[in-house]
Structure formats: structure tokens, C-alpha cells
Design an enzyme around this catalytic site. Structure first.
Site, mmCIF file in Angstrom:
data_model
loop_
_atom_site.group_PDB
_atom_site.id
_atom_site.type_symbol
_atom_site.label_atom_id
_atom_site.label_comp_id
_atom_site.label_asym_id
_atom_site.label_seq_id
_atom_site.Cartn_x
_atom_site.Cartn_y
_atom_site.Cartn_z
ATOM 1 N N ASP A 26 0.829 -1.209 0.000
ATOM 2 C CA ASP A 26 0.000 0.000 0.000
ATOM 3 C C ASP A 26 0.867 1.265 0.000
ATOM 4 O OD1 ASP A 26 -2.339 1.451 0.015
ATOM 5 O OD2 ASP A 26 -2.626 1.324 2.182
ATOM 6 N N ASN A 74 -10.749 -2.728 -6.045
ATOM 7 C CA ASN A 74 -9.954 -1.807 -6.869
ATOM 8 C C ASN A 74 -10.546 -1.597 -8.273
ATOM 9 O OD1 ASN A 74 -6.700 -2.891 -5.562
ATOM 10 N ND2 ASN A 74 -8.012 -1.207 -4.902
HETATM 11 C C1 FPP Z 1 -1.593 0.224 -3.548
HETATM 12 O O1 FPP Z 1 -1.356 1.577 -3.610
HETATM 13 C C2 FPP Z 1 -1.316 -0.561 -4.752
HETATM 14 C C3 FPP Z 1 -2.237 -1.034 -5.654
HETATM 15 C C4 FPP Z 1 -3.660 -0.757 -5.600
HETATM 16 C C5 FPP Z 1 -1.952 -1.950 -6.749
HETATM 17 C C6 FPP Z 1 -0.802 -1.854 -7.636
HETATM 18 C C7 FPP Z 1 0.437 -2.496 -7.146
HETATM 19 C C8 FPP Z 1 1.569 -2.438 -7.848
HETATM 20 C C9 FPP Z 1 1.621 -1.769 -9.175
HETATM 21 C C10 FPP Z 1 2.790 -3.046 -7.311
HETATM 22 C C11 FPP Z 1 3.397 -4.010 -8.281
HETATM 23 C C12 FPP Z 1 2.770 -5.317 -8.333
HETATM 24 C C13 FPP Z 1 2.901 -6.212 -9.354
HETATM 25 C C14 FPP Z 1 2.324 -7.577 -9.217
HETATM 26 C C15 FPP Z 1 3.600 -5.870 -10.607
HETATM 27 P P1 FPP Z 1 -2.535 2.614 -3.480
HETATM 28 O O2 FPP Z 1 -2.861 3.113 -4.849
HETATM 29 O O3 FPP Z 1 -3.703 2.026 -2.750
HETATM 30 O O4 FPP Z 1 -1.851 3.734 -2.622
HETATM 31 P P2 FPP Z 1 -2.531 4.865 -1.708
HETATM 32 O O5 FPP Z 1 -3.110 4.150 -0.512
HETATM 33 O O6 FPP Z 1 -1.384 5.732 -1.356
HETATM 34 O O7 FPP Z 1 -3.566 5.544 -2.535
#
Ligand code: FPP
Length: 241
Positions: A26, A74
């Protein structure tokens, strides 16, 4: 007098390894916002941390690593952010296969694949198949994943099989993680202290470690610190004090 370079401090000593490490990655969005960048830039930076983490876990000898890449919730994010994340997922789950092969890593995708079109589903299963005979770490990518949905689909599968009474083992065998050990350490980065529908069934006795570090900044020292703290915890599984 000589100054101390604090960044060169010895990394935390890893003594006991979790068999199955699970990570809620996160903080990508906030990492980008802090730099006045679009959220997708945070996901790109997060994917670089993901690659380094896979490598570090493999070197350390962790047997199973599960990362929470994209939840069923998501899908409700802005269309351009979802498209950006899916582009990154494709790059890392499909194009990254040769690198995973070199590292002798197996791949499993955990989640509700009905959200994906036929072509994407095939690309995901093809990646899993190419790596299925590897004997090193198992990398599970929770993609379009929700813990409650996972339990629901397991119960429905058992009903469809005509089962009259379920057991804990039967349910475990119908989870996306069938055949894998339960996670013994779950790390969440980004400062929030909740589990967000992640591995609800499997984490019954997992240890949790919450880090304020935003995922793109979660480096190997941070990972080692989490594992070192896990190694110092007394796990009782509800038994002796
Ligand atoms: C959380 O940050 C992350 C995600 C919703 C998904 C994406 C994850 C990645 C791109 C990492 C790489 C993974 C792979 C398998 C290539 P957020 O957007 O929820 O952050 P915030 O809480 O700061 O808004």
C-alpha cells in the site's frame, strides 16, 4: 571525529524465516502525490519495488510470497488508473516470465478471473503453466482478489460437488491457495492498520507487521526489519502461554 553514516547501519539480522510471507503493497498513490506525479507513476515505482522484493525473498529462501496486487474493490477506481495498473500487471505477469524462469520461481494467480476477458485469462494461465515445473519460491499474485469472495466461491464449489457438511480442510482445499502453507507473516506498508479483505481464511494465525513506509520506498532493509521482528515473536497458536 568521524560521523556515522546511518544508511550504512547493519541490516536487521534475519534468523527465523516465515514460510509464507504475504504483503499488502500500500502507498503507491500517496508516494506519487507527494511528488506531484500521477498515481500511475506511483504504481510504476511500486512495480520496481515488487521486482526487488521478489528477488530478495527468493535469495532469503522464503518458500511462498503472496502480494496483494489488485483487489476486487480496486475495479471501482478511476478508469485510467485501472488501465494503468493492468498495463503494469501485464508487463510483470506476462513479459516477466523469462526472468521468473531464470530464478526458478513458480507463479500462481489468486483471484476472480471472471473480471478478465478470455484473452487476458489465457495470458495469465499461460504464464502459470510455463513456470509450473519450477522448484523454487512460489510467487502468488492476488489479482482481482477478495477474501470474502474467495470463501464464498469455495463454499459454492463444495455445494456444487454435493457436499452435505464442510470441514476446515475441505474449505482450505477449495481456496485459491489450495496446497500452500498458510501465511505466517503479513506485512502491510503505507501506514494503514487494516487487512482489507486479504487472505481472511488463511491468516487465522498469521503475525501482522505494519510499516509506515510507502510501498515504493519499502527496500530490502525494511523487509529484513519486518522479518527480524517476526523472528522475535512468540507464536502460540492459541495454546501455551
Ligand atoms: C496500492 O497503492 C497498490 C495497488 C492498488 C496496486 C498496484 C500495485 C503495484 C503496481 C505493485 C506491483 C505489483 C505487481 C504484481 C507488478 P494505493 O494506490 O492504494 O496507494 P494509496 O493508498 O497511497 O492511494
Amino acid at each position: 571525529m568521524f560521523g556515522i553514516n546511518r544508511r550504512k547501519k547493519a541490516a536487521a539480522e534475519v534468523t527465523v524465516l516465515p514460510q509464507h510471507l504475504a504483503i499488502i503493497m500500500d502507498g503507491n498513490g500517496r508516494w506519487a502525490t507527494n511528488r506531484a506525479l500521477p498515481r500511475t507513476a506511483g504504481h510504476k515505482a511500486g512495480s520496481e519495488t515488487f521486482v526487488k522484493t521478489v528477488d530478495a525473498c527468493n535469495r532469503l529462501g522464503i518458500k511462498v510470497l503472496t502480494v496483494y496486487a489488485f483487489s476486487t474493490e480496486n475495479w471501482g477506481r478511476a478508469e485510467d488508473e485501472v488501465a494503468g495498473i493492468m498495463k503494469i500487471m501485464h508487463a510483470y505477469i506476462v513479459k516477466y516470465v523469462p526472468k521468473l524462469m531464470e530464478q526458478n520461481i513458480r507463479l500462481r494467480i489468486l483471484g476472480d478471473m471472471s473480471y478478465f476477458d478470455e484473452e487476458s485469462r489465457k495470458a495469465l494461465t499461460d504464464s502459470e503453466k510455463k513456470l509450473e515445473n519450477n522448484s523454487g519460491m512460489t510467487l502468488c499474485v492476488a489479482l482481482s482478489y477478495g477474501g470474502r469472495n474467495e470463501i464464498k466461491q469455495a463454499v459454492n464449489a463444495l455445494i456444487a460437488e454435493g457436499v452435505k457438511e464442510v470441514t476446515v480442510d475441505m474449505l482450505s482445499q477449495h481456496m485459491y491457495t489450495a496446497g500452500l502453507p498458510d501465511p505466517d507473516l503479513v506485512i502491510r506498508t503505507g501506514g494503514e492498520k487494516r487487512i482489507s479483505n486479504f487472505l481472511l481464511w488463511q491468516s487465522a494465525y498469521a503475525e501482522y507487521y505494519f510499516s509506515d513506509t510507502l510501498w515504493p520506498d519499502f527496500d530490502e532493509d525494511c523487509l529484513r526489519a519486518a522479518i527480524a521482528e517476526f523472528g522475535g515473536r512468540k507464536r502460540r497458536f492459541g495454546k501455551e502461554k
